[in-house]
Design a protein around this motif. Structure first.
Motif, PDB file in Angstrom:
ATOM      1  N   ILE A  39      16.662   3.050 -19.192  1.00 59.47           N
ATOM      2  CA  ILE A  39      15.988   2.087 -18.665  1.00 59.47           C
ATOM      3  C   ILE A  39      16.565   0.521 -19.061  1.00 59.47           C
ATOM      4  O   ILE A  39      16.451  -0.259 -17.826  1.00 59.47           O
ATOM      5  CB  ILE A  39      14.466   2.316 -18.810  1.00 59.47           C
ATOM      6  CG1 ILE A  39      13.716   1.883 -17.544  1.00 59.47           C
ATOM      7  CG2 ILE A  39      14.030   1.399 -20.076  1.00 59.47           C
ATOM      8  CD1 ILE A  39      13.921   2.497 -16.389  1.00 59.47           C
ATOM      9  N   ALA A  40      16.958   0.080 -20.004  1.00 63.99           N
ATOM     10  CA  ALA A  40      17.247  -1.119 -20.428  1.00 63.99           C
ATOM     11  C   ALA A  40      18.472  -1.664 -19.533  1.00 63.99           C
ATOM     12  O   ALA A  40      18.733  -2.625 -19.333  1.00 63.99           O
ATOM     13  CB  ALA A  40      17.887  -1.278 -22.139  1.00 63.99           C
ATOM     14  N   GLY A  41      19.313  -0.655 -18.880  1.00 68.40           N
ATOM     15  CA  GLY A  41      20.395  -1.182 -18.039  1.00 68.40           C
ATOM     16  C   GLY A  41      20.211  -1.241 -16.866  1.00 68.40           C
ATOM     17  O   GLY A  41      20.990  -1.379 -15.828  1.00 68.40           O
ATOM     18  N   LYS A  42      18.889  -1.071 -16.371  1.00 67.53           N
ATOM     19  CA  LYS A  42      18.468  -0.994 -14.900  1.00 67.53           C
ATOM     20  C   LYS A  42      17.789  -2.299 -14.541  1.00 67.53           C
ATOM     21  O   LYS A  42      17.089  -2.896 -15.359  1.00 67.53           O
ATOM     22  CB  LYS A  42      17.796   0.304 -14.630  1.00 67.53           C
ATOM     23  CG  LYS A  42      18.388   1.425 -14.883  1.00 67.53           C
ATOM     24  CD  LYS A  42      19.911   1.785 -14.393  1.00 67.53           C
ATOM     25  CE  LYS A  42      20.464   2.850 -14.862  1.00 67.53           C
ATOM     26  NZ  LYS A  42      20.875   2.963 -16.397  1.00 67.53           N
ATOM     27  N   ASP A  43      17.787  -2.544 -13.451  1.00 70.71           N
ATOM     28  CA  ASP A  43      17.048  -3.856 -12.815  1.00 70.71           C
ATOM     29  C   ASP A  43      15.795  -3.704 -11.886  1.00 70.71           C
ATOM     30  O   ASP A  43      14.946  -4.160 -11.888  1.00 70.71           O
ATOM     31  CB  ASP A  43      18.055  -4.642 -11.690  1.00 70.71           C
ATOM     32  CG  ASP A  43      19.535  -4.854 -12.531  1.00 70.71           C
ATOM     33  OD1 ASP A  43      19.643  -5.472 -13.722  1.00 70.71           O
ATOM     34  OD2 ASP A  43      20.582  -4.875 -11.750  1.00 70.71           O
ATOM     35  N   LEU A  44      15.682  -2.397 -11.630  1.00 72.34           N
ATOM     36  CA  LEU A  44      14.539  -1.963 -10.461  1.00 72.34           C
ATOM     37  C   LEU A  44      14.502  -0.462 -10.644  1.00 72.34           C
ATOM     38  O   LEU A  44      15.300   0.383 -10.875  1.00 72.34           O
ATOM     39  CB  LEU A  44      14.907  -2.592  -9.329  1.00 72.34           C
ATOM     40  CG  LEU A  44      14.049  -2.561  -7.843  1.00 72.34           C
ATOM     41  CD1 LEU A  44      13.933  -3.751  -7.431  1.00 72.34           C
ATOM     42  CD2 LEU A  44      14.367  -1.475  -7.004  1.00 72.34           C
ATOM     43  N   ILE A  45      13.267   0.061 -10.293  1.00 72.70           N
ATOM     44  CA  ILE A  45      13.179   1.221  -9.992  1.00 72.70           C
ATOM     45  C   ILE A  45      12.785   1.559  -8.511  1.00 72.70           C
ATOM     46  O   ILE A  45      11.965   0.944  -7.808  1.00 72.70           O
ATOM     47  CB  ILE A  45      11.872   1.701 -10.847  1.00 72.70           C
ATOM     48  CG1 ILE A  45      12.173   1.565 -12.536  1.00 72.70           C
ATOM     49  CG2 ILE A  45      11.708   3.282 -10.552  1.00 72.70           C
ATOM     50  CD1 ILE A  45      10.964   1.621 -13.224  1.00 72.70           C
ATOM     51  N   VAL A  46      13.383   2.653  -7.950  1.00 71.79           N
ATOM     52  CA  VAL A  46      13.160   2.856  -6.588  1.00 71.79           C
ATOM     53  C   VAL A  46      12.447   4.570  -6.544  1.00 71.79           C
ATOM     54  O   VAL A  46      12.908   5.346  -7.129  1.00 71.79           O
ATOM     55  CB  VAL A  46      14.535   2.859  -5.711  1.00 71.79           C
ATOM     56  CG1 VAL A  46      13.961   3.566  -4.419  1.00 71.79           C
ATOM     57  CG2 VAL A  46      14.934   1.633  -5.707  1.00 71.79           C
ATOM     58  N   MET A  47      11.487   4.800  -6.160  1.00 72.45           N
ATOM     59  CA  MET A  47      10.688   5.755  -5.922  1.00 72.45           C
ATOM     60  C   MET A  47      10.104   6.169  -4.626  1.00 72.45           C
ATOM     61  O   MET A  47       9.892   5.219  -3.866  1.00 72.45           O
ATOM     62  CB  MET A  47       9.483   6.179  -7.156  1.00 72.45           C
ATOM     63  CG  MET A  47       8.534   5.075  -7.098  1.00 72.45           C
ATOM     64  SD  MET A  47       7.246   5.395  -8.406  1.00 72.45           S
ATOM     65  CE  MET A  47       8.167   4.982 -10.063  1.00 72.45           C
ATOM     66  N   GLY A  48       9.894   7.369  -4.414  1.00 71.93           N
ATOM     67  CA  GLY A  48       9.078   7.722  -3.193  1.00 71.93           C
ATOM     68  C   GLY A  48       7.540   7.986  -3.365  1.00 71.93           C
ATOM     69  O   GLY A  48       6.934   7.512  -4.433  1.00 71.93           O
ATOM     70  N   ARG A  49       6.934   8.086  -2.438  1.00 71.63           N
ATOM     71  CA  ARG A  49       5.402   8.039  -2.440  1.00 71.63           C
ATOM     72  C   ARG A  49       4.838   9.174  -3.110  1.00 71.63           C
ATOM     73  O   ARG A  49       3.800   8.868  -4.016  1.00 71.63           O
ATOM     74  CB  ARG A  49       4.722   8.248  -0.896  1.00 71.63           C
ATOM     75  CG  ARG A  49       3.166   8.420  -0.830  1.00 71.63           C
ATOM     76  CD  ARG A  49       2.721   8.159   0.684  1.00 71.63           C
ATOM     77  NE  ARG A  49       3.097   9.443   1.320  1.00 71.63           N
ATOM     78  CZ  ARG A  49       2.495  10.572   1.337  1.00 71.63           C
ATOM     79  NH1 ARG A  49       1.520  10.567   0.650  1.00 71.63           N
ATOM     80  NH2 ARG A  49       3.123  11.598   1.979  1.00 71.63           N
ATOM     81  N   GLY A  50       5.593  10.319  -3.202  1.00 73.59           N
ATOM     82  CA  GLY A  50       5.004  11.559  -4.217  1.00 73.59           C
ATOM     83  C   GLY A  50       4.941  10.945  -5.598  1.00 73.59           C
ATOM     84  O   GLY A  50       4.055  11.055  -6.534  1.00 73.59           O
TER      85      GLY A  50
END
Lengths: 178, 178
Positions: free
Chosen positions: A42-53
């Motif tokens: 997670i330290a190397g990521k800028d943003l999280i994309v997820m769906g509604r579920g």
């Protein structure tokens, strides 16, 4: 350019949750003393994309776990207000995977953490996933929400590394062949 | 007492063959120079049990690969004659998994190699599998004949060992909790 990265756990028979969303079978086999690499990931990521579920599942947890901004791709939620406690942390949008990646690229978002089975499937179908860290939990649950789904073509993978934990988890990292 | 042991390959999305039985996606990723432990596995077995689907698939291979006797569990084949070339090597029987295990125990058969998705599923549902060596092939094929299926209850597994091969195969051995 934005790249999408998956870090997800699955039963040996390929489910990320039971039909009703339950992940107790997963949590009860998670040894908190083991370091499974989530923080490094997670330290190397800028943003999280997820769906509604996935979003509605994490809403049921005792607290909001994400330090990163979260984009929820959902036609159904797109017209609704983000809960007050999550304003500035969560955004709803009705975008296809390709539209989302284009918009994020324009915003300078480089690397996203893609979470949730439905979204992983739709991004895979569009060839938009760069790599996947798949953690296999030593249990068969017989049914539920599958990690993977139908595809227009085979997707060739390259194993980067694999490691086993004393708890019995097996974690394998795959590059998705471009 | 007879025990049943599984040694099988699956795509990362959990299929052992395409819907039409094709396993080209598997064979093209199999490096013959790699030792995946099949010979060691089979050396400890007395007999192979498979279903009709698996039997009809191996019939299409260039030659009969099995030195061990093969028992094919099939209602449909049970009344038919074994092909002349396979007499003394193959037997057809209309038995449930439990009946087959009881009959084999009476015959002094100690360890069987259980092959084919349908049969693995039915033996798992009956609690008749002792351990499984699962080799995961680095590809998503999107559909086909699944290795695992519905279950009356969760099946708890114990990871015995896991290893990765340069070809990208990941092979994990699980004990099925009694």
């Amino acid at each position: 350019m934005t790249t999408a990265h998956v870090f997800i756990a699955t039963s040996l028979d390929g489910y990320i949750a039971r039909h009703d969303g339950d992940i107790g079978w997963l949590l009860q086999r998670d040894d908190p003393a083991e370091e499974h690499g989530y923080n490094d990931f997670i330290a190397g990521k800028d943003l999280i994309v997820m769906g509604r579920g996935c979003y509605q599942k994490v809403l049921t947890f005792d607290r909001w776990h994400y330090a990163l901004p979260v984009l929820v791709l959902s036609r159904q939620l797109a017209g609704t207000a983000v809960p007050p406690a999550l304003q500035g942390k969560v955004r709803f949008a009705d975008l296809t995977p390709r539209q989302a990646m284009a918009e994020l690229a324009q915003q300078g978002v480089r690397r996203i953490y893609l979470d949730g089975g439905q979204l992983v499937q739709s991004f895979l179908r569009e060839g938009l996933v760069t790599d996947m860290v798949i953690t296999t939990v030593p249990v068969l649950i017989g049914g539920g929400r599958p990690l993977f789904g139908a595809l227009p073509n085979d997707i060739d993978l390259k194993l980067v590394s694999s490691r086993a934990f004393p708890s019995g988890l097996v974690q394998s990292t795959y590059l998705v062949a471009p």
